[in-house]
Design a protein around this motif. Structure first.
Motif, short mmCIF file in Angstrom:
data_model
loop_
_atom_site.label_atom_id
_atom_site.label_comp_id
_atom_site.label_asym_id
_atom_site.label_seq_id
_atom_site.Cartn_x
_atom_site.Cartn_y
_atom_site.Cartn_z
N GLY A 280 0.71 -1.18 0.15
CA GLY A 280 0.46 0.52 0.04
C GLY A 280 0.89 1.08 0.29
O GLY A 280 0.18 2.33 -0.57
N GLU A 281 2.10 1.00 0.53
CA GLU A 281 2.59 2.70 0.54
C GLU A 281 3.09 2.81 -0.77
O GLU A 281 3.77 4.00 -1.20
CB GLU A 281 3.98 1.85 1.52
CG GLU A 281 4.62 3.53 2.04
CD GLU A 281 6.42 3.15 2.36
OE1 GLU A 281 6.79 4.22 3.46
OE2 GLU A 281 6.42 2.01 3.41
N THR A 282 3.83 1.67 -1.71
CA THR A 282 3.78 1.95 -3.45
C THR A 282 2.91 1.97 -3.59
O THR A 282 3.35 2.84 -4.50
CB THR A 282 4.58 0.80 -3.53
OG1 THR A 282 5.66 -0.53 -2.54
CG2 THR A 282 5.34 0.91 -5.33
N GLU A 283 2.21 2.35 -3.88
CA GLU A 283 0.72 2.44 -3.85
C GLU A 283 0.65 3.64 -3.85
O GLU A 283 0.07 4.67 -4.85
CB GLU A 283 -0.58 1.58 -3.50
CG GLU A 283 -0.77 0.01 -4.24
CD GLU A 283 -1.43 -0.80 -3.56
OE1 GLU A 283 -2.26 -1.55 -4.75
OE2 GLU A 283 -2.30 -0.89 -2.58
N PHE A 284 0.84 4.34 -2.50
CA PHE A 284 0.35 5.62 -2.71
C PHE A 284 1.10 6.33 -3.04
O PHE A 284 1.36 7.65 -3.57
CB PHE A 284 0.25 5.82 -0.84
CG PHE A 284 0.77 7.62 -0.24
CD1 PHE A 284 0.14 8.33 -0.63
CD2 PHE A 284 1.68 7.27 0.59
CE1 PHE A 284 0.51 9.39 0.17
CE2 PHE A 284 2.57 8.50 0.67
CZ PHE A 284 2.01 9.38 0.92
N HIS B 97 5.37 -4.76 -5.31
CA HIS B 97 5.87 -3.92 -5.15
C HIS B 97 5.69 -3.17 -6.38
O HIS B 97 6.11 -2.29 -6.83
CB HIS B 97 6.89 -3.74 -4.24
CG HIS B 97 6.48 -3.91 -2.95
ND1 HIS B 97 6.24 -1.96 -2.43
CD2 HIS B 97 7.02 -4.38 -1.68
CE1 HIS B 97 6.03 -2.22 -0.91
NE2 HIS B 97 6.63 -3.65 -0.63
N ILE B 98 6.72 -4.22 -7.57
CA ILE B 98 6.89 -4.57 -8.84
C ILE B 98 6.24 -3.28 -9.35
O ILE B 98 5.81 -2.16 -10.54
CB ILE B 98 8.22 -4.79 -9.16
CG1 ILE B 98 9.33 -5.11 -8.19
CG2 ILE B 98 8.20 -4.76 -10.86
CD1 ILE B 98 9.59 -6.37 -9.30
N ALA B 99 4.86 -4.54 -9.23
CA ALA B 99 4.12 -3.70 -10.34
C ALA B 99 2.85 -2.90 -9.76
O ALA B 99 2.20 -2.23 -10.54
CB ALA B 99 2.30 -5.15 -10.05
N ALA B 100 2.82 -2.07 -8.62
CA ALA B 100 2.75 -1.33 -8.21
C ALA B 100 3.28 -0.43 -8.26
O ALA B 100 2.57 0.55 -8.18
CB ALA B 100 2.02 -1.66 -6.61
N GLY B 101 4.73 -0.08 -8.78
CA GLY B 101 5.38 0.98 -8.51
C GLY B 101 5.47 1.24 -9.97
O GLY B 101 5.96 3.14 -9.86
N GLY B 102 4.85 1.39 -10.91
CA GLY B 102 4.43 2.08 -11.90
C GLY B 102 5.82 1.91 -12.99
O GLY B 102 6.11 2.73 -13.44
N GLY B 103 6.94 0.94 -12.75
CA GLY B 103 8.44 1.64 -13.35
C GLY B 103 9.13 2.36 -11.61
O GLY B 103 10.55 2.51 -12.35
N ARG B 104 8.78 2.55 -11.09
CA ARG B 104 9.68 3.33 -9.73
C ARG B 104 10.37 2.60 -9.06
O ARG B 104 10.62 2.93 -8.41
CB ARG B 104 8.62 4.81 -9.87
CG ARG B 104 8.01 5.58 -10.29
CD ARG B 104 7.14 7.03 -9.88
NE ARG B 104 6.91 7.81 -11.31
CZ ARG B 104 5.98 7.43 -11.59
NH1 ARG B 104 4.57 6.59 -11.52
NH2 ARG B 104 5.61 8.70 -12.92
N PHE B 105 9.49 1.41 -9.35
CA PHE B 105 9.86 0.55 -7.74
C PHE B 105 11.26 -0.03 -7.62
O PHE B 105 11.77 -0.12 -8.39
CB PHE B 105 9.16 -0.52 -7.40
CG PHE B 105 9.38 -1.52 -5.49
CD1 PHE B 105 9.14 -0.77 -4.40
CD2 PHE B 105 10.24 -2.20 -6.00
CE1 PHE B 105 8.98 -1.50 -3.66
CE2 PHE B 105 10.17 -3.14 -5.49
CZ PHE B 105 9.89 -2.15 -3.91
N ILE C 117 11.03 4.48 -6.16
CA ILE C 117 10.79 4.55 -4.90
C ILE C 117 11.09 3.23 -4.54
O ILE C 117 11.80 2.13 -4.76
CB ILE C 117 9.24 3.61 -4.67
CG1 ILE C 117 8.54 5.16 -5.88
CG2 ILE C 117 8.19 3.37 -3.67
CD1 ILE C 117 6.88 5.05 -6.32
N VAL C 118 12.24 3.61 -2.23
CA VAL C 118 12.09 1.95 -2.00
C VAL C 118 11.24 2.13 -1.00
O VAL C 118 10.81 2.75 -0.03
CB VAL C 118 13.79 2.47 -1.66
CG1 VAL C 118 14.07 1.62 -0.70
CG2 VAL C 118 14.40 3.10 -2.21
N GLY C 119 10.48 0.46 -1.41
CA GLY C 119 9.95 -0.02 -0.52
C GLY C 119 9.80 -0.67 1.43
O GLY C 119 11.17 -0.63 1.31
#
Length: 345
Positions: free
Chosen positions: A86-90, A131-139, A112-114
């Motif tokens: 949820g933190e990565t999504e946010f 996390h990778i899927a939620a990060g939109g290429g930013r994780f 993003i570092v989760g």
């Protein structure tokens, strides 16, 4: 009066900041403050995009940032291991807002570092993939703190970890999932624990590790008055870590309570000259050991607001880097962060 901004055109990528929201009911339910972090939670209950942008636009040329996990906006339900997603999504939503250009040229949360609890072992791969899927290429990776001390007055409300985490077999089984996914690991632990990170880095030479906050030298609790005499042991640990090519270091976090510098929560707040003087011995050792290509200045905001505001913090870093060349400054203030966190800024 606010300080004049030094070298205002120097591009900065801030590789370490947080976002959070602590509702009034949460603050009201806290026990009386006894530690520097207790006071900070009350001082900065909310740090979201508006507050972040106010700092990023306070005079320095901040072109992008990397978000660092802090337990914000976890999912309220579902399997416990996946709630930190949820933190990565946010944060990815915040990143998308600034990527629109509506808030100016800065690209906040471009990396993003989760958080993942790696003690779940091989199952950590599923959570990392979420996390990778939620990060939109930013994780870009995770952080899991190992910070521990037998004196509860050292960590205060952050005393939540058991001893020796980075040596646990289950943790290392989870840690082994990072490199195959191209992910890095941010490490936060305290200066006496640095040998634990050395052991971990040696065991996983193919994983990029970033040591946060110069290893958190201590000068409070049972270490009060001992910071100077502990400096040599800290130096040896930094040099040992620097000998491993898979380790980089974030130069910052020295405005937190843990080193016990006079600047922490001083009244009036310290100016950049004082901060630079306090931090310089630690900065010099890190730069000499790691070199500018594996060092990056960090704000650690809003946590480091316990000692200064955002503009003053970056002035202090510019003072300690005053003798470095233009190319060296380019690495310290932006280039190393861009490389380590694979940012397209």
């Amino acid at each position: 009066m606010p300080e004049a901004i030094l070298e205002p055109d120097l591009p900065i990528i801030d590789p370490h900041h947080h976002l959070w929201d602590r509702p009034a009911a949460f603050i009201a339910g806290l026990p009386p403050p006894k530690h520097g972090f207790d006071h900070l939670i009350r001082k900065v209950p909310r740090y979201l995009l508006d507050e972040l942008l106010a700092d990023l636009n306070s005079g320095h040329n901040v072109i992008g940032t990397v978000y660092m996990e802090c337990g914000a906006m976890y999912r309220a339900g579902g399997e416990a291991a996946f709630r930190p997603v949820g933190e990565t999504e946010f944060v990815n939503g915040v990143a998308a807002m600034t990527a629109s250009g509506l808030y100016g040229p800065v690209r906040a949360c471009a990396g993003i570092v989760g958080h993942v609890d790696l003690t779940i072992g091989a199952k950590a791969r599923e959570v990392l993939e979420a996390h990778i899927a939620a990060g939109g290429g930013r994780f870009r990776g995770i952080r899991q703190s190992a910070s521990f001390d037998s004196d509860p007055d050292v960590l205060g409300p952050l005393a939540r970890q058991n001893e020796g985490l980075y040596r646990w077999g289950a943790f290392r089984e989870g840690f082994a999932q990072l490199a195959p996914l191209g992910l890095s690991f941010d490490a936060w632990l305290l200066e006496p624990q640095l040998p634990e990170l050395l052991s971990l880095a040696k065991a996983f030479p193919g994983t990029q590790i970033v040591l946060d906050h110069v290893g958190t030298p201590l000068g409070i609790g049972r270490y009060a008055g001992q910071r100077d005499e502990r400096f040599a042991a800290w130096t040896r640990c930094i040099q040992d870590l620097a000998a491993l090519p898979n380790v980089a270091v974030k130069v910052g976090g020295l405005a937190m309570v843990f080193p016990g510098f006079p600047s922490f929560m001083s009244d009036p707040p310290a100016q950049s000259e004082q901060l630079a003087e306090e931090w310089l011995p630690y900065v010099e050792i890190c730069l000499k050991a790691f070199g500018v290509d594996r060092c990056m200045f960090e704000s650690n905001f809003p946590v480091d607001s316990g000692s200064c505001d955002y503009a003053t913090l970056w002035n202090a870093f510019k003072r300690v880097a005053a003798g470095y060349s233009a190319d060296e400054k380019a690495a310290l203030f932006a280039g190393t962060a861009r490389k380590i966190y694979r940012l397209d800024i």
